[in-house]
Design a protein around this motif. Structure first.
Motif, PDB file in Angstrom:
ATOM      1  N   SER A  62       0.835  -1.204   0.000  1.00  0.00           N
ATOM      2  CA  SER A  62       0.000   0.000   0.000  1.00  0.00           C
ATOM      3  C   SER A  62       0.870   1.254   0.000  1.00  0.00           C
ATOM      4  N   ASN A  63       1.926   1.256   0.811  1.00  0.00           N
ATOM      5  CA  ASN A  63       2.843   2.401   0.848  1.00  0.00           C
ATOM      6  C   ASN A  63       3.535   2.597  -0.493  1.00  0.00           C
ATOM      7  N   GLN A  65       2.380   1.698  -3.389  1.00  0.00           N
ATOM      8  CA  GLN A  65       1.364   2.179  -4.322  1.00  0.00           C
ATOM      9  C   GLN A  65       1.099   3.668  -4.095  1.00  0.00           C
ATOM     10  N   ASN A  66       1.029   4.084  -2.825  1.00  0.00           N
ATOM     11  CA  ASN A  66       0.831   5.507  -2.526  1.00  0.00           C
ATOM     12  C   ASN A  66       1.995   6.342  -3.046  1.00  0.00           C
ATOM     13  N   ARG A  67       3.211   5.825  -2.889  1.00  0.00           N
ATOM     14  CA  ARG A  67       4.394   6.525  -3.384  1.00  0.00           C
ATOM     15  C   ARG A  67       4.328   6.670  -4.902  1.00  0.00           C
ATOM     16  N   TYR A  69       1.598   6.713  -6.738  1.00  0.00           N
ATOM     17  CA  TYR A  69       0.546   7.685  -7.056  1.00  0.00           C
ATOM     18  C   TYR A  69       1.047   9.117  -6.861  1.00  0.00           C
ATOM     19  N   ARG A  70       1.819   9.339  -5.800  1.00  0.00           N
ATOM     20  CA  ARG A  70       2.368  10.684  -5.571  1.00  0.00           C
ATOM     21  C   ARG A  70       3.326  11.083  -6.693  1.00  0.00           C
ATOM     22  N   TYR A  73       1.314  11.874  -9.705  1.00  0.00           N
ATOM     23  CA  TYR A  73       0.657  13.167  -9.514  1.00  0.00           C
ATOM     24  C   TYR A  73       1.632  14.307  -9.795  1.00  0.00           C
TER      25      TYR A  73
END
Length: 92
Positions: A62-63, A65-67, A69-70, A73
């Motif tokens: 999850s971390n 994946q969040n990285r 996405y950032r 972005y």
């Protein structure tokens, strides 16, 4: 008379050996139960560790994946800013 006395002695020794055997069986049963409880506790601990490890792996994914996405972005913002600047230049 001696036969009766030796017969009683034999019975007494049989009773003692039976009592001794019963106490040995009781001790062995106690040891086996303790081992059983210990194994059960160990299995529970290992199961909890496996669950924690699975949760940790999921959190790491999850971390990651969040990285990602950032990063995406930021890249999209950069592209958007470039497009805005190109559009401004074209409108001049």
């Amino acid at each position: 008379m001696k036969k009766n006395h030796s017969g009683e002695a034999l019975e007494d020794s049989n009773l003692e050996s039976t009592a001794l055997s019963a106490s040995k069986v009781e001790v062995l049963a106690s040891i086996i139960l303790t081992l059983g409880y210990s194994l059960s506790t160990l299995a529970t601990i290992l199961s909890l560790e496996e669950e924690e490890e699975a949760i940790q792996i999921e959190n790491e994914k999850s971390n990651d994946q969040n990285r990602q996405y950032r990063q995406m972005y930021k890249q999209l913002q950069h592209v958007n800013n470039r497009l805005d600047s190109i559009e401004r230049k074209l409108n001049r």
